[in-house]
Write an enzyme that holds these catalytic residues in place. Structure first.
Site, PDB file in Angstrom:
ATOM      1  N   ARG A  46      33.435  37.176  53.764  1.00 37.97           N
ATOM      2  CA  ARG A  46      34.029  38.495  53.999  1.00 37.97           C
ATOM      3  C   ARG A  46      32.969  39.549  53.724  1.00 37.97           C
ATOM      4  NH1 ARG A  46      36.796  42.566  51.163  1.00 37.97           N
ATOM      5  NH2 ARG A  46      38.515  43.486  52.347  1.00 37.97           N
ATOM      6  N   SER A 115      46.845  38.254  56.180  1.00 38.24           N
ATOM      7  CA  SER A 115      47.267  38.954  54.962  1.00 38.24           C
ATOM      8  C   SER A 115      48.676  39.491  55.156  1.00 38.24           C
ATOM      9  CB  SER A 115      46.354  40.152  54.690  1.00 38.24           C
ATOM     10  OG  SER A 115      45.026  39.739  54.538  1.00 38.24           O
ATOM     11  N   LYS A 144      39.162  45.757  47.691  1.00 40.72           N
ATOM     12  CA  LYS A 144      39.506  46.005  49.098  1.00 40.72           C
ATOM     13  C   LYS A 144      39.811  47.486  49.301  1.00 40.72           C
ATOM     14  CE  LYS A 144      42.626  44.228  52.671  1.00 40.72           C
ATOM     15  NZ  LYS A 144      43.550  43.147  53.001  1.00 40.72           N
TER      16      LYS A 144
HETATM   17  N1  3NM Z   1      42.883  41.119  50.229  1.00 41.38           N
HETATM   18  P1  3NM Z   1      39.675  40.888  43.837  1.00 41.38           P
HETATM   19  S1  3NM Z   1      43.432  42.075  47.954  1.00 41.38           S
HETATM   20  C1  3NM Z   1      40.425  40.817  50.201  1.00 41.38           C
HETATM   21  O1  3NM Z   1      46.174  41.962  49.145  1.00 41.38           O
HETATM   22  C2  3NM Z   1      41.682  41.211  49.571  1.00 41.38           C
HETATM   23  O2  3NM Z   1      45.527  41.246  51.068  1.00 41.38           O
HETATM   24  C3  3NM Z   1      43.912  41.551  49.477  1.00 41.38           C
HETATM   25  O3  3NM Z   1      39.659  41.145  45.383  1.00 41.38           O
HETATM   26  C4  3NM Z   1      45.314  41.597  49.931  1.00 41.38           C
HETATM   27  O4  3NM Z   1      39.876  39.438  43.618  1.00 41.38           O
HETATM   28  C5  3NM Z   1      41.824  41.716  48.291  1.00 41.38           C
HETATM   29  O5  3NM Z   1      38.287  41.322  43.409  1.00 41.38           O
HETATM   30  C6  3NM Z   1      40.715  41.912  47.319  1.00 41.38           C
HETATM   31  O6  3NM Z   1      40.738  41.757  43.248  1.00 41.38           O
HETATM   32  C7  3NM Z   1      40.779  40.949  46.193  1.00 41.38           C
END
Ligand code: 3NM
Length: 226
Positions: A46, A115, A144
């Site tokens: 990503r 998602s 994100k």
């Molecule tokens: N998607 P971290 S939250 C790529 O809710 C991504 O769909 C999300 O990063 C969703 O583990 C997210 O650092 C980021 O919190 C997750």
């Protein structure tokens, strides 16, 4: 085979996602190598800010590395790159191409994940033929951009009881809150910053995998008793 690969999404696995900007100066390839050597079985590429050319070159390398280690390789957003490097799958968002069109483009053998942030999106993803869904953000995340507010345990509980396809919990999940999520029924957890921003990526993954193994064994034992 796709069905074999999808079993990993229901078996207490860690789903690691790259983010070079958070990787403390380490390149994606170096981080992915550490993930693979630590036994990670699902990796998603990503990168939002790189050029298509840069992404393609990195994905070509990661494809070979993941094949060498028997790891599933998913690419975020870029369905053309996924086809070019013969990745195992893609992960798309609600605003990307419609899932049916992505399926037409990639074919039935590709894993397609999407998602979701609500019950409505969960059921829509089922109808459209997703192979798995992302469920999040469970907790607050700074990784994100433009992500919605945390969906918390409310939506996680809905996914646990209503999803007929594997789901991956995501968003603010850390070594410290992982077991809260597993306790509620999650069986696959995605992490970005907790892994890539760790000084000791291998050590961090080991600690997380130890917890996941404990829950995998616990679940196998409880099934054995039924
Ligand atoms: N998607 P971290 S939250 C790529 O809710 C991504 O769909 C999300 O990063 C969703 O583990 C997210 O650092 C980021 O919190 C997750």
């Amino acid at each position: 085979m796709k069905s074999e690969k999808l079993k990993l999404f229901n078996d207490y696995n860690l789903y690691c996602i790259t983010a070079e900007a958070l990787s403390k100066g380490r390149k994606n390839i170096e981080v992915v190598e550490k993930m693979l050597k630590s036994g990670v079985k699902i990796i998603q590429y990503r990168e939002k800010k790189k050029t298509l050319r840069e992404k393609l070159l990195e994905c070509e390398k990661i494809r070979q590395m993941t094949l060498d280690y028997g790891c599933i390789f998913i690419i975020n957003d870029n369905i053309e790159i996924a086809k070019m490097v013969l990745a195992d799958g893609v992960h798309i968002g609600q605003d990307d191409y419609p899932l049916e069109r992505v399926r037409e483009f990639l074919g039935d053998d590709f894993i397609i994940g999407i998602s979701t942030h609500s019950r409505e999106q969960l059921h829509d993803a089922h109808k459209r033929g997703a192979d798995y869904i992302g469920v999040g953000p469970i907790f607050k995340t700074f990784t994100k951009e433009d992500v919605c507010d945390p969906v918390g345990y409310e939506y996680l509980d809905i996914a646990v009881s209503e999803s007929k396809i594997p789901f991956v919990s995501i968003g603010g999940i850390k070594e410290d809150n992982l077991e809260e999520v597993l306790k509620r029924g999650a069986k696959c957890v995605a992490m970005v910053s907790e892994i890539v921003a760790s000084e000791d990526i291998e050590g961090k993954i080991k600690a997380i995998m130890d917890k996941l193994s404990y829950w995998r064994d616990k679940s196998a034992n409880s099934k054995g008793l039924c």
